[in-house]
Design a protein around this motif. Structure first.
Motif, PDB file in Angstrom:
ATOM      1  N   ASP A  33      31.492  -5.263  -9.717  1.00 22.83           N
ATOM      2  CA  ASP A  33      30.208  -5.182  -9.037  1.00 22.83           C
ATOM      3  C   ASP A  33      29.204  -4.620 -10.036  1.00 22.83           C
ATOM      4  OD1 ASP A  33      28.198  -5.136  -7.158  1.00 22.83           O
ATOM      5  OD2 ASP A  33      28.875  -3.275  -6.250  1.00 22.83           O
ATOM      6  N   ILE A  34      28.603  -5.513 -10.825  1.00 23.38           N
ATOM      7  CA  ILE A  34      27.672  -5.091 -11.862  1.00 23.38           C
ATOM      8  C   ILE A  34      26.351  -5.824 -11.705  1.00 23.38           C
ATOM      9  CG2 ILE A  34      29.486  -4.537 -13.525  1.00 23.38           C
ATOM     10  CD1 ILE A  34      28.822  -7.200 -14.941  1.00 23.38           C
ATOM     11  N   TYR A  35      25.318  -5.223 -12.241  1.00 28.33           N
ATOM     12  CA  TYR A  35      24.010  -5.853 -12.253  1.00 28.33           C
ATOM     13  C   TYR A  35      23.892  -6.701 -13.515  1.00 28.33           C
ATOM     14  CZ  TYR A  35      19.053  -6.586 -12.883  1.00 28.33           C
ATOM     15  OH  TYR A  35      17.838  -7.176 -13.096  1.00 28.33           O
ATOM     16  N   ILE A  36      23.527  -7.941 -13.344  1.00 29.01           N
ATOM     17  CA  ILE A  36      23.268  -8.840 -14.472  1.00 29.01           C
ATOM     18  C   ILE A  36      21.810  -9.269 -14.356  1.00 29.01           C
ATOM     19  CG2 ILE A  36      23.843 -11.056 -15.537  1.00 29.01           C
ATOM     20  CD1 ILE A  36      26.677 -10.694 -14.415  1.00 29.01           C
ATOM     21  N   SER A  37      21.044  -8.956 -15.379  1.00 32.36           N
ATOM     22  CA  SER A  37      19.618  -9.270 -15.327  1.00 32.36           C
ATOM     23  C   SER A  37      19.396 -10.774 -15.169  1.00 32.36           C
ATOM     24  CB  SER A  37      18.915  -8.771 -16.595  1.00 32.36           C
ATOM     25  OG  SER A  37      19.292  -9.556 -17.706  1.00 32.36           O
ATOM     26  N   HIS A  38      18.237 -11.097 -14.653  1.00 27.55           N
ATOM     27  CA  HIS A  38      17.875 -12.502 -14.471  1.00 27.55           C
ATOM     28  C   HIS A  38      17.877 -13.227 -15.819  1.00 27.55           C
ATOM     29  CE1 HIS A  38      15.996 -15.923 -12.516  1.00 27.55           C
ATOM     30  NE2 HIS A  38      15.110 -15.947 -13.485  1.00 27.55           N
TER      31      HIS A  38
END
Length: 47
Positions: free
Chosen positions: A4-9
């Protein structure tokens, strides 16, 4: 299991572009990018 990680646009777009350029689906392209990155890190750590 996926993290569950944030991946930039921007980063996600680069992976999507890689997938399209190499005739891969998005899951395959993320797997290839992760494997290549890990290989690079492991090689770098051994030096």
């Amino acid at each position: 299991m996926t993290p569950d990680i944030y991946i930039s646009h921007t980063l996600g777009g680069r992976v999507k572009d890689y997938a399209e350029a190499n005739d891969l689906d998005l899951s395959e392209s993320y797997a290839e990018v992760l494997e290549a990155g890990l290989d690079t890190l492991e090689t770098h750590d051994q030096q």
